[in-house]
Scaffold this motif. Structure first.
Motif: not given
Ligand SMILES: NC(=O)c1ccc[n+]([C@@H]2O[C@H](COP(=O)([O-])OP(=O)(O)OC[C@H]3O[C@@H](n4cnc5c(N)ncnc54)[C@H](O)[C@@H]3O)[C@@H](O)[C@H]2O)c1
Ligand SMILES: O=P(O)(O)OC[C@@H](O)[C@@H](O)[C@H](O)[C@H](O)CO
Length: 494
Positions: A291-300, A374-378
């Protein structure tokens, strides 16, 4: 970090009494009685905010045989600060308006590996050292090729030390990785075994039989300290700490009960010993790191620069919450003791909204080519396999693909921090609205190109969601619509 002004006492053993009182808690134990038992490699922000706090709590309870020797890698700055401060530092927990601070006293010594390898080796040979812990980032586990290569890495030093202990008929030490890697224990074991095997098969066998590498799940959001943080800590707590750590109140440490030479009583200070850490790591990595990855890219791309800014944007916050509850949590085991995925969603959402730790989205966005697989695609692959909803997962991945072009929605440059940045940017730019060139990198994306439903969302998003802030917000609200077949142009009608 700069020197503190003279009005505030510089933090060290001599000024501890003057520093204590008021809002600042200082060690309540006699630091001179702390004996070292742990050698920790990689004294960054997270180690100081997490493992050191647990060992400091142990000392507060009277367990004085679990002091820590910190070992830095290359850069001397941390050593200069800790040397001037008698290895004391301040951990500040911030939650909204509330802020508490404690001076941590469990670090008994700090050594810089690049400058003083012999001293590090001597400490590792000391039979009082029963545990080696690591926060050296994922890069620290990558070993160079070649029969003699890697001897100067952290694992080279560990293997040397274990060899000395074997030859001296001493007990080995436990190696406990606290890095965010899907299986950090296996990575530590493999790196140690590789280097030992290059050196001596008998040593490799001894390590395999005698050394334990417990898995662990570590959790505490810890941003990098800024000069502004340092000034605020000085003002709020009247302490001249040149490098304090800012973190959140939440902390969690789940550790496999597999220690080959004594076990620190960390369960007395909030850690949990378990037989198998894998389900805990799975839930944390999918619901927090993914979720950190998702929030990072979407939020940015939505124009934000910190997590709390992004989470105060209703479109981003609503997207993140539905992503977690409707798409990721249902894929996770429901029966892990003490870690219900939906309760964990509540906690993580509250932590992400914390307005006062100032976690920068750029920190969440770095190293995407390692973290997204490692964290989002799975989760996306699992949702596909189980025929579960996945439009938000796909939109989050689409945001990463768009981010990789290296410009935001206004055309301003993005500093993509990734070991594969050049290759990824080239494929992202070449593909444009077609995700094909990026998805062809199967070592990153696995079989995502074969999931027609997700590919349709990726295409729809790249073609329509990232035109500007309002198209992005519309997509975040209704990501399913991205996959609808677009209306045919007049000339395309049969
Ligand atoms: N910050 C957090 O919120 C948090 C939370 C949980 C876990 N972690 C994990 O802890 C680790 C450290 O993160 P941090 O936030 O303290 O970062 P940091 O940048 O403050 O510290 C990183 C440390 O790793 C060392 N390092 C970097 N590259 C290395 C290499 N190739 N070999 C050996 N050492 C190397 C650095 O010298 C430094 O001491 C990471 O694996 C991170 O994923 C961080
Ligand atoms: O440290 P990284 O770069 O692997 O990931 C960034 C963050 O997601 C991570 O550090 C979290 O803050 C942490 O895992 C929370 O416990």
């Amino acid at each position: 970090m700069s020197e503190s002004p003279p009005s505030v006492p510089a933090l060290n053993n001599r000024t501890l009494d003057a520093t204590s009182g008021g809002q600042l808690e200082t060690p309540g134990y006699d630091r001179a009685r702390i004996e070292p038992a742990v050698v920790h490699f990689g004294v960054g922000g997270f180690h100081r905010a997490h493992q050191e706090v647990y060992f400091d709590h142990l000392a507060e309870l009277g367990f004085t045989r679990w002091g820590v020797i910190g070992v830095g890698m290359r850069r001397p700055e941390m050593g200069e600060v800790l040397d001037a401060q008698d290895n004391l530092f301040t951990v500040v927990e911030r939650d909204g308006e509330d802020s508490t601070a404690k001076v941590i006293g469990s670090m008994v010594e700090y050594l810089l590996l690049a400058e003083d390898r012999t001293a590090v080796e001597r400490r590792l040979a000391d039979p009082r050292i029963r545990l080696v812990t690591l926060t050296i980032t994922a890069d620290g586990y990558v070993l160079p090729d070649g029969p003699c290569a890697g001897a100067d890495s952290v694992f080279g030093v560990i293997v040397d030390a274990l060899d000395r202990r074997r030859r001296a008929h001493q007990a080995p030490f436990t190696v406990l990785s606290c890095d965010n890697l899907p299986d950090s224990a296996a990575a530590a074991r493999a790196a140690t075994a590789t280097l030992a095997g290059r050196r001596d098969p008998a040593l490799a066998r001894w390590i395999q039989e005698r050394v334990s590498f417990p898995g662990s799940m570590v959790d505490r959001i810890t941003p990098a300290t800024s000069p502004g943080d340092r000034d605020e800590v000085e003002e709020d707590f009247h302490v001249g700490d040149r490098w304090p750590v800012i973190t959140e109140p939440f902390t969690q440490w789940v550790i496999e009960d597999d220690f080959c030479n004594d076990r620190p009583p960390l369960d007395r200070v909030g850690a949990l010993f378990v037989h198998d850490v894998a389900p805990y790591k799975l839930i944390k990595s999918r619901l927090l790191n993914g979720v950190h990855c998702a929030l990072g890219y979407v939020g940015y791309l939505a124009g934000h620069r910190t997590t709390d800014q992004a989470m105060s944007d209703p479109a981003v916050a609503g997207f993140v919450e539905r992503l977690m509850r409707a798409e990721i949590a249902p894929l996770l085991p429901p029966d892990v003791p003490g870690m219900d995925p939906y309760a964990y969603c509540d906690t993580v959402l509250e932590r992400l909204r914390n307005p006062s730790i100032g976690d920068r989205l750029a920190r969440l966005c770095r190293r995407g080519s390692t973290k997204v697989p490692d964290y989002l695609l799975p989760s996306l692959h699992a949702a596909y396999a189980q025929e579960r909803p996945r439009a938000r997962l796909a939109l989050a991945v689409a945001a990463w693909l768009r981010y990789l072009r290296g410009t935001d929605l206004d055309g301003a440059p993005i500093d993509v921090q990734d070991a594969r940045a050049g290759e990824l940017r080239e494929a992202a730019r070449r593909g444009g609205d077609d995700p094909g060139p990026l998805l062809a990198l199967r070592d990153v994306f696995g079989g995502l190109a074969d999931d027609a439903g997700s590919v349709a969302v990726l295409r729809g998003a790249l073609a329509g969601a990232f035109a500007d802030g309002s198209t992005l917000r519309a997509a975040l609200a209704a990501p399913d619509r991205l996959a609808l077949p677009r209306p045919l142009e007049p000339h395309e009608h049969p």
